[in-house]
Design a protein around this motif. Structure first.
Motif, PDB file in Angstrom:
ATOM      1  N   GLU A 132       0.681  -1.299  -0.131  1.00 52.65           N
ATOM      2  CA  GLU A 132       0.176   0.085  -0.004  1.00 52.65           C
ATOM      3  C   GLU A 132       0.965   1.207   0.052  1.00 52.65           C
ATOM      4  O   GLU A 132       0.554   2.168  -0.676  1.00 52.65           O
ATOM      5  N   ASN A 153      -9.841  -5.262   2.462  1.00 53.02           N
ATOM      6  CA  ASN A 153      -9.794  -4.172   1.347  1.00 53.02           C
ATOM      7  C   ASN A 153      -8.433  -4.303   0.349  1.00 53.02           C
ATOM      8  O   ASN A 153      -8.542  -4.346  -0.728  1.00 53.02           O
ATOM      9  N   LYS A 188      -8.422  -5.364  -3.463  1.00 58.32           N
ATOM     10  CA  LYS A 188      -7.654  -4.458  -4.473  1.00 58.32           C
ATOM     11  C   LYS A 188      -6.785  -5.170  -5.304  1.00 58.32           C
ATOM     12  O   LYS A 188      -6.565  -5.038  -6.411  1.00 58.32           O
ATOM     13  N   TRP A 201     -13.735   4.910   5.891  1.00 61.01           N
ATOM     14  CA  TRP A 201     -13.025   4.218   7.100  1.00 61.01           C
ATOM     15  C   TRP A 201     -13.651   4.369   8.501  1.00 61.01           C
ATOM     16  O   TRP A 201     -13.706   3.428   9.266  1.00 61.01           O
ATOM     17  N   ARG A 235      -3.840   3.066  13.102  1.00 58.16           N
ATOM     18  CA  ARG A 235      -3.219   2.629  12.016  1.00 58.16           C
ATOM     19  C   ARG A 235      -3.645   3.469  10.749  1.00 58.16           C
ATOM     20  O   ARG A 235      -4.363   4.477  10.736  1.00 58.16           O
ATOM     21  N   GLN A 236      -2.658   3.016   9.884  1.00 61.13           N
ATOM     22  CA  GLN A 236      -2.891   3.825   8.372  1.00 61.13           C
ATOM     23  C   GLN A 236      -3.977   3.196   7.537  1.00 61.13           C
ATOM     24  O   GLN A 236      -3.995   1.923   7.311  1.00 61.13           O
ATOM     25  N   TYR A 237      -4.811   3.965   7.105  1.00 58.35           N
ATOM     26  CA  TYR A 237      -5.746   3.524   6.122  1.00 58.35           C
ATOM     27  C   TYR A 237      -5.328   3.836   4.591  1.00 58.35           C
ATOM     28  O   TYR A 237      -4.840   4.715   4.573  1.00 58.35           O
ATOM     29  N   TYR A 238      -6.218   3.186   3.707  1.00 62.12           N
ATOM     30  CA  TYR A 238      -5.820   3.133   2.350  1.00 62.12           C
ATOM     31  C   TYR A 238      -6.890   3.314   1.495  1.00 62.12           C
ATOM     32  O   TYR A 238      -8.242   2.825   2.215  1.00 62.12           O
ATOM     33  N   ARG A 239      -6.717   3.591   0.135  1.00 63.22           N
ATOM     34  CA  ARG A 239      -7.924   3.711  -0.683  1.00 63.22           C
ATOM     35  C   ARG A 239      -8.730   2.388  -0.624  1.00 63.22           C
ATOM     36  O   ARG A 239      -8.362   1.424  -0.385  1.00 63.22           O
ATOM     37  N   LEU A 240     -10.217   2.806  -0.777  1.00 63.04           N
ATOM     38  CA  LEU A 240     -11.189   1.707  -0.563  1.00 63.04           C
ATOM     39  C   LEU A 240     -11.347   0.992  -2.016  1.00 63.04           C
ATOM     40  O   LEU A 240     -11.596   1.526  -2.891  1.00 63.04           O
ATOM     41  N   HIS A 241     -11.585  -0.368  -1.774  1.00 58.68           N
ATOM     42  CA  HIS A 241     -12.079  -1.239  -2.934  1.00 58.68           C
ATOM     43  C   HIS A 241     -13.594  -0.777  -3.126  1.00 58.68           C
ATOM     44  O   HIS A 241     -14.328  -0.582  -2.004  1.00 58.68           O
TER      45      HIS A 241
END
Lengths: 619, 227
Positions: free
Chosen positions: A505, A552, A556, B126, B202-208
């Motif tokens: 990521e 997720n 992806k 999120w 925590r770090q979150y990322y772009r969503l599906h």
């Protein structure tokens, strides 16, 4: 119905089919007759109704009727008024959707390609697009017309007359104006507006126009020149990757069935029940690969359980039988391919027993035993495990039976062998298998660094493992841990895949093929089997932990992998297959579609089905 | 307020309009007159290789056009201009240590998500997915991702008719307002920021898209259940 009645019915149908087939030209004649005789539902009268059509359309219709006896013959006849290729495209569309309105097909017929094909795809996909509004767009110049169509798909309420009026505007103002028209009021939850796959419609239709192509590296083109660029389909893949373009992504199940079809093709070409190692641009299909055939078998059983296609079940069982037939006297499975390796990687004067390969085949035997109850598979697995026990030393390291291709004397990715041994121990009650396996698992888990990194996971003694073998290590720990109910192994796997998730990521969703300690990498290519394996691992752990962030990333990655798989390549060795590397001339199994990439992509798609059903859609 | 505050951002407006963007209006309402704007254009080809300075004008304000906020020339120039505080107006730039240290009080920026729990991208969605109220935060920027000291944060007021687009839009205006208030307090030496506890969040990322759809469903349920 008794057997003799069935036979009589078949003979009667054969006669009818013969009469129908006599209206057709060779060589289609014989094919249709034989196929229709095997299909008790096809109507000879329907076949005769096709008699007035031109070839090859007439034979296409006959074949379609044999495959789908309920197709409306009148519609097939009326489609004959169109020219090819539109006529054939319509036939395919009607096969997918027999109630397709002929008037709509006629209204689209007048458009020029590629717009016409895109419109037909929308009609076939039951997309609620109004064909009158398509007419508004048909006179626009390309590529603006395709962008306008994408806008209409994304927002059926968009004003097509207004878009038509934009046709004379200069670029880029015209496209900007179009994007403004589309973004207005985009806040509802309609999937197409979010880039969600619409059934049957390639995602690419919904995607923004691609970026301008980069300059082509002459050295890469020169290298490709040595890989049979003249073969139809080869250049498609190479330039796709050079330009950084993605294949259209369809619904998961379409990619899944195409991947499984590729696997079945890779088996058929060997003339055995073993699966060809790969399709290589220079060497074509390679010989069957015992190791990967072993671990393809559980994938086929999973596919059969979820999709119900009996060919998967038969291929799994026949594959397991084939593995018994080639099992060595020691109980081991040999390294490399069964046959000469044209690339010269695996050639040896005599077959060499390989512990890793043996473990992977044991996975196939155990699963086949569980599915069939046939003790021959378990006996073969037990013989194999008696060989494997001898390969593990007292510290838990596999010292014997090391495959001769890789050079690393110490290998942590043999956790997948330990998993097979634990499983066999549970099935047979033989504790020596489990205790040897535990020694190895304890040794690997004990090596793990706090950031999740596993030393010794590389094929070579270089501290630079491929994602393929990194994922092997995590898979073995997870599966063995789940079998044994030992949380330490599961947690070790989780630490590793969570770190890999961050590594992917943080690089803008790019998983480099190689890493070094500390999760460092400067690689610019991906190892696609590794990508697919990590996708499966992320999805499996997400289900176990009910963790949406891992789900997720896994979903992806599945989506990303779809873009690397061509479903319409003219070369059967490429179509539905998955390359070893991205780009295809990267640094691993170059210019090849490898069977282990297909296996792991199928696993990921099957796991994505579960995750969507049990975790995402359930929320 | 006599302070040397510079705004950093990617703007495509004409230079004459740069003091009329939303953040500038909020600063004006908070009684702060920025000493200058450091900007770049969204199309890289429209940016100069080296910083180009226009000003100071009759109002004493500077306009500096750059291609990279971390450019050494810019860092040096901000030091010469004795910058007190930088405000990063938003975007995906990675701001490096030398730039962040070029102003006496550092640099502040906005983030859509409660800190330290929610770092990264797709944070409104999120937040809803994990059952947290959508929040905006003002933090002192650091080279890490959303790990700076938290200067101010507030929940985004929600309406029963909201969707993620409307929540983002409200978050945008809330962030600009909070950046102006936070800047005012920092320039008055009234607030310094609270360090984030290490290891939390925590770090979150772009969503599906499938996760996005789930977030939308959950938001709808959440809003319809609200009193």
């Amino acid at each position: 119905m008794t057997s003799i009645e069935i036979l009589k019915t078949r003979l009667r149908l054969l006669r009818a089919a013969w009469r129908a087939g006599s209206a057709l030209d060779p060589p289609h004649f014989a094919e249709v007759v034989v196929q229709s005789a095997l299909n008790p539902y096809v109507s000879a009268a329907h076949l005769q109704m096709l008699a007035g059509l031109d070839e090859p359309y007439r034979s296409q219709c006959a074949a379609a009727l044999v495959a789908h006896p309920a197709l409306p013959v009148r519609t097939l006849r009326e489609l004959g008024e169109f020219d090819d290729p539109y006529r054939s495209q319509c036939l395919a569309a009607v096969m997918a959707r027999p109630d397709l309105d002929l008037a709509k097909l006629r209204s689209v017929y007048v458009f020029a390609d590629p717009f016409r094909t895109l419109c037909l795809g929308l009609l076939a996909a039951s997309h609620p697009v109004n064909e009158d509004r398509l007419v508004d767009l048909q006179a626009l110049p390309e590529p603006f017309r395709t962008r306008a169509l994408a806008a209409l798909v994304a927002d059926p309420a968009v004003d097509t007359r207004a878009i038509q009026a934009m046709g004379d505007l200069p670029e880029p103002f015209r496209t900007l104006t179009l994007s403004l028209a589309v973004t207005r009021g985009r806040n509802d939850a309609e999937p197409a507006r979010r880039g969600m796959p619409v059934p049957g419609v390639p995602t690419a239709v919904l995607a923004p126009p691609p970026a301008p192509p980069p300059e082509i590296d002459a050295a890469r083109v020169a290298e490709f020149g040595h890989h049979r660029p003249e073969v139809p389909g080869h250049a498609d893949v190479f330039f796709r990757d050079v330009f950084g373009v993605s294949e259209p992504a369809y619904e998961d199940d379409r990619h899944l069935t195409e991947t499984l079809e590729w696997l079945l093709r890779s088996r058929d070409v060997t003339g055995t029940a073993g699966f060809a190692a790969s399709y290589h641009f220079v060497h074509g299909w390679l010989p069957p690969y015992p190791e990967t055939t072993g671990y393809i078998i559980p994938t086929l059983w999973d596919a059969y359980a979820q999709l119900g296609d009996q060919r998967y079940r038969d291929a799994a069982r026949e594959g397991a039988d084939w593995e018994i037939a080639i099992q060595m006297a020691s109980g081991a499975i040999q390294a490399g391919y069964l046959g000469a390796d044209p690339q010269g990687f695996w050639n040896a004067d005599v077959p060499v027993p390989a512990a890793f390969n043996t473990g992977q085949v044991v996975l196939g035997w155990n699963r086949t035993f569980e599915e069939t109850g046939d003790s021959r598979y378990l006996e073969a697995a037990a013989r194999a495990c008696r060989f494997l026990v001898q390969c593990v030393d007292e510290t838990g390291v596999f010292r014997q039976g090391l495959s001769p291709g890789p050079r690393n004397p110490t290998r942590s990715y043999y956790t997948r062998v330990a998993w097979a041994m634990c499983w066999t121990s549970q099935l047979t009650g033989e504790q020596t298998f489990a205790s040897a396996a535990r020694r190895h698992l304890d040794w690997v888990a004990g090596q793990q660094l706090p950031d999740g990194w596993f030393p010794f996971a590389s094929f070579q003694d270089d501290g630079k493992p491929l994602t393929h073998t990194m994922a092997y290590t995590a898979e073995g720990l997870l599966q063995a841990g789940l079998r044994l109910g030992d949380e330490r192994y599961v947690a070790a796997s989780e630490r590793h895949v969570a770190a890999a998730m961050q590594a992917c990521e943080k690089r803008g969703f790019f998983l480099p093929a190689y890493f070094t300690e500390g999760w460092k990498s400067t690689e610019t290519f991906s190892c696609l089997p590794g990508n697919a394996q990590f996708a499966t691992l992320w999805l499996m752990h997400s289900l176990r932990l009910r963790d949406l962030t891992m789900a997720n990333t896994g979903l992806k990655m599945v989506e990303w992998l779809k873009g690397r798989q061509s479903l319409d390549n003219p070369e059967p060795g490429i179509r539905g297959g998955v390359p070893g590397a991205w780009p295809i001339d990267g640094g691993y199994s170059i210019f090849s579609m490898v069977n282990w990439a297909a296996k792991y992509f199928a696993d990921a798609l099957l796991e994505a089905r579960r995750v969507k059903r049990e975790l995402v859609d359930a929320g | 307020m006599p302070a040397r505050l510079f705004v950093l951002g990617t703007f495509d407006q004409a230079e004459t309009a740069l003091y009329d963007v939303d953040l500038m209006r909020c600063l004006h309402e908070a009684g702060i007159t920025p000493a200058g704007v450091v900007y770049k254009r969204s199309r890289p080809a429209e940016n100069p290789d080296r910083p180009v300075e226009n000003g100071p004008g009759p109002d004493g304000r500077h306009l500096i056009h750059v291609h990279d906020f971390n450019a050494t020339d810019l860092v040096q120039r901000l030091g010469e201009l004795s910058a007190d505080l930088l405000i990063y107006a938003g975007g995906r730039d990675l701001l490096r240590g030398p730039l962040l240290a070029s102003a006496r009080l550092g640099c502040i920026g906005g983030h859509y998500g409660r800190l330290p729990e929610m770092r990264g991208m797709g944070t409104p969605e999120w937040s809803v997915l994990i059952g947290q109220a959508p929040t905006v935060a003002v933090q002192r920027m650091t080279p890490g991702v959303d790990v700076g000291d938290v200067v101010m944060q507030a929940r985004v007021p929600l309406l029963s008719t909201d969707n993620f687009a409307s929540i983002r839009e409200r978050s945008y205006y809330l962030t600009k307002t909070m950046l102006a208030l936070a800047a005012r307090r920092m320039l008055l030496d009234d607030v310094a920021g609270t360090p984030q506890a290490p290891g939390v969040g925590r770090q979150y990322y772009r969503l599906h898209p499938a996760l996005h759809l789930r977030a939308e469903r959950k938001l709808t349920r959440m809003l319809s259940a609200a009193p």
